[in-house]
Design an enzyme around this catalytic site. Sequence first.
Site, short mmCIF file in Angstrom:
data_model
loop_
_atom_site.label_atom_id
_atom_site.label_comp_id
_atom_site.label_asym_id
_atom_site.label_seq_id
_atom_site.Cartn_x
_atom_site.Cartn_y
_atom_site.Cartn_z
N ASN A 9 0.87 -1.19 0.00
CA ASN A 9 0.00 0.00 0.00
C ASN A 9 0.90 1.23 0.00
O ASN A 9 1.49 1.57 1.01
CB ASN A 9 -0.89 -0.03 1.25
CG ASN A 9 -1.69 1.26 1.41
OD1 ASN A 9 -1.84 2.03 0.46
ND2 ASN A 9 -2.19 1.50 2.61
N LYS A 11 0.11 4.30 -0.31
CA LYS A 11 -0.53 5.52 0.23
C LYS A 11 -0.29 6.69 -0.74
O LYS A 11 -0.29 6.48 -1.95
CB LYS A 11 0.00 5.82 1.62
CG LYS A 11 -0.01 4.58 2.52
CD LYS A 11 0.19 4.88 3.96
CE LYS A 11 0.29 3.57 4.73
NZ LYS A 11 0.08 3.70 6.14
N HIS A 95 -9.52 1.12 4.69
CA HIS A 95 -8.25 1.31 5.40
C HIS A 95 -8.47 2.26 6.59
O HIS A 95 -9.28 3.18 6.49
CB HIS A 95 -7.20 1.87 4.44
CG HIS A 95 -5.82 1.85 5.02
ND1 HIS A 95 -5.39 2.81 5.91
CD2 HIS A 95 -4.80 0.97 4.88
CE1 HIS A 95 -4.14 2.52 6.26
NE2 HIS A 95 -3.76 1.41 5.66
N GLU A 97 -6.88 4.68 7.64
CA GLU A 97 -6.69 6.10 7.32
C GLU A 97 -7.92 6.68 6.63
O GLU A 97 -8.25 7.86 6.82
CB GLU A 97 -5.41 6.28 6.48
CG GLU A 97 -4.17 6.06 7.34
CD GLU A 97 -2.95 5.56 6.58
OE1 GLU A 97 -2.93 5.61 5.34
OE2 GLU A 97 -2.01 5.10 7.26
N GLU A 167 -5.50 -5.03 10.57
CA GLU A 167 -4.51 -3.98 10.76
C GLU A 167 -4.81 -3.21 12.04
O GLU A 167 -5.61 -2.26 12.01
CB GLU A 167 -4.54 -3.02 9.58
CG GLU A 167 -4.22 -3.66 8.26
CD GLU A 167 -3.59 -2.66 7.31
OE1 GLU A 167 -2.47 -2.90 6.88
OE2 GLU A 167 -4.21 -1.62 7.04
N GLY A 173 2.21 2.34 10.65
CA GLY A 173 3.13 3.45 10.48
C GLY A 173 3.80 3.90 11.76
O GLY A 173 4.41 4.97 11.81
N SER A 213 3.28 -2.15 10.34
CA SER A 213 4.73 -2.14 10.53
C SER A 213 5.39 -3.49 10.23
O SER A 213 6.30 -3.91 10.94
CB SER A 213 5.08 -1.66 11.94
OG SER A 213 4.63 -0.33 12.13
#
Length: 253
Positions: A9, A11, A95, A97, A167, A173, A213
């Site tokens: 991904n 991003k 996701h 985010e 996730e 991150g 991560s």
Amino acid sequence: MRVPFLAGNWKMYKTVAEAVEFVRSLKGALAGVQGVEVAVCPPFTALHAVARELEDSNIVLGAQNMYWEEEGAYTGEISPVMLKETGCRYVILGHSERRQYFGERDEDVNAKVKAALKHGLVPIVCVGERLEEREAGDTEKIVGTQVRRSLAGLSGTELARLVVAYEPVWAIGTGRTASPEDAQEVNAFIRRVLAGMGGEEAARQVRIQYGGSVKPENAADLLGQPDIDGALVGGASLKVESFAAIVRAALRV
Ligand code: PEP
């Protein structure tokens, strides 16, 4: 039975030129690799160019989001038809985010999942708890609800086809990874929820990734768990060496 699936991904990173240079190099690094499925998910702007570069390679293409309508007055949105035409096989949906910064709810994710499946795209549906939810002992409640709502109304056959990515939000991150045992526990829980929704056979077939991560140093331990069928990789997918090392770790387990 379940082919390990590693997806990068990207991003909001990489221009078209950077994306094309990256996949040229990744193709070389992964030449001849078999027994795993590898996808890259660039920003929308780079999809077309990357699709051309990936022709006749062992790497497939995914997008990071989409809207559920086929076309219409939805300024700034991208439809499943457009992604399919560009050559996408996968699309990341829900996701954290998107949920956190753009207000996506499970109901939105559900509409997107149905639209993706209708148009022959394979959704990678992301779920995961926040740190305070884990610390309150609510991980299964939160993740179970996300799975049930995001995938509501799907048949067992449809569930079997898609990919779920567990996730934990606190691991994305941040450099903090869930331990292989903790990740395995939640992935196994997700599989049980899916069995309740679509039957044992669907649950046996569905691939459930871990994301948060993932790095070359921790990939083998995570991917060696029985219910972890691959990884959704953010930061470490932006460098050819680290992404290729994660793919090779999947081959060894
Ligand atoms: C992600 O964006 O899905 C992700 C897991 O990011 P990172 O690997 O950087 O934690």
